[in-house]
Scaffold this active site. Structure first.
Site, short mmCIF file in Angstrom:
data_model
loop_
_atom_site.label_atom_id
_atom_site.label_comp_id
_atom_site.label_asym_id
_atom_site.label_seq_id
_atom_site.Cartn_x
_atom_site.Cartn_y
_atom_site.Cartn_z
N HIS A 1 0.71 -1.32 -0.02
CA HIS A 1 -0.21 0.14 0.07
C HIS A 1 0.77 1.15 -0.03
O HIS A 1 1.99 1.22 0.49
CB HIS A 1 -0.87 -0.15 1.31
CG HIS A 1 -1.97 -0.79 1.23
ND1 HIS A 1 -2.97 -1.09 2.25
CD2 HIS A 1 -2.01 -2.04 0.12
CE1 HIS A 1 -3.94 -1.87 1.78
NE2 HIS A 1 -3.43 -2.58 0.82
N GLU B 1 0.84 3.83 2.08
CA GLU B 1 1.66 4.21 3.21
C GLU B 1 2.75 3.29 3.51
O GLU B 1 3.76 3.66 4.07
CB GLU B 1 0.62 4.23 4.25
CG GLU B 1 -0.59 4.90 4.05
CD GLU B 1 -1.72 4.24 3.35
OE1 GLU B 1 -1.62 3.34 2.32
OE2 GLU B 1 -2.77 4.43 3.75
N CYS C 1 -5.63 1.91 5.91
CA CYS C 1 -6.76 0.72 6.28
C CYS C 1 -5.90 0.35 7.79
O CYS C 1 -4.91 0.75 8.23
CB CYS C 1 -6.27 -0.27 5.20
SG CYS C 1 -4.76 -1.08 5.42
N CYS D 1 -2.17 -0.39 7.54
CA CYS D 1 -1.43 0.63 7.63
C CYS D 1 -1.31 1.50 8.58
O CYS D 1 -0.35 2.22 9.22
CB CYS D 1 -1.64 1.51 6.16
SG CYS D 1 -1.27 0.90 4.64
ZN LIG Z 1 -3.22 0.17 3.63
#
Ligand SMILES: [Zn+2]
Length: 152
Positions: free
Chosen positions: A55, A57, A85, A88
């Site tokens: 992801h 991040e 999410c 993260c």
């Molecule tokens: Zn994430």
């Protein structure tokens, strides 16, 4: 509420989100800022990397940690175009990120204001200052366009 020395890095995060679109990835971008300098950049790259953890991040946190040669990103701020999410949010806590700035909320996949609300959980050992809703319209529009086009 915003810090008094507020300088927005959301434009940089949005530029990374647009790079993700060009690669067929879900348009989310993130940057890590320390002392007003970007030391980590990321966009979603789960498909091109065959990595479900890639992801925006996480990619940005990894780059910043390598830059600092440290697993704790003391005094660092994370700018993300979308509400992080749960995975993260966990990484943000482990990295000891000072401030989290994000754009659109993500009622379906978010873990900060939505879902399990990770930073309020008893198992969370570090909570950043959180500033939500920055440039949220542009962030949300990128995502909406991406998913509309994918259905065509
Ligand atoms: Zn994430």
């Amino acid at each position: 509420m915003r810090p008094t020395t507020y300088i927005s890095f959301m434009g940089e995060a949005l530029a990374l989100a647009r790079t993700a679109v060009a690669l067929g990835e879900v348009p989310v971008g993130a940057v890590i800022v320390k002392d007003r300098r970007i030391i980590g950049r990321g966009h979603n790259r789960t498909r091109i990397d065959h990595d479900p953890t890639a992801h925006a991040e996480i990619v940005a946190i990894r780059e910043a940690a390598r830059h600092l040669d440290d697993d704790r990103l003391e005094g660092c701020d994370l700018w993300a175009t979308l509400e992080p999410c749960t995975m993260c949010a966990g990484a943000i806590a482990h990295a000891r990120i000072r401030r989290l700035y994000y754009g659109a909320t993500d009622p379906k996949g978010g873990g900060v204001a939505s879902g399990i609300n990770f930073f309020e959980a008893p198992s969370c050992h570090h909570k950043p200052e959180i500033y939500a809703g920055l440039d949220e319209d542009e962030s949300a529009a990128l995502l909406k366009d991406f998913f509309v086009n994918r259905r065509l």
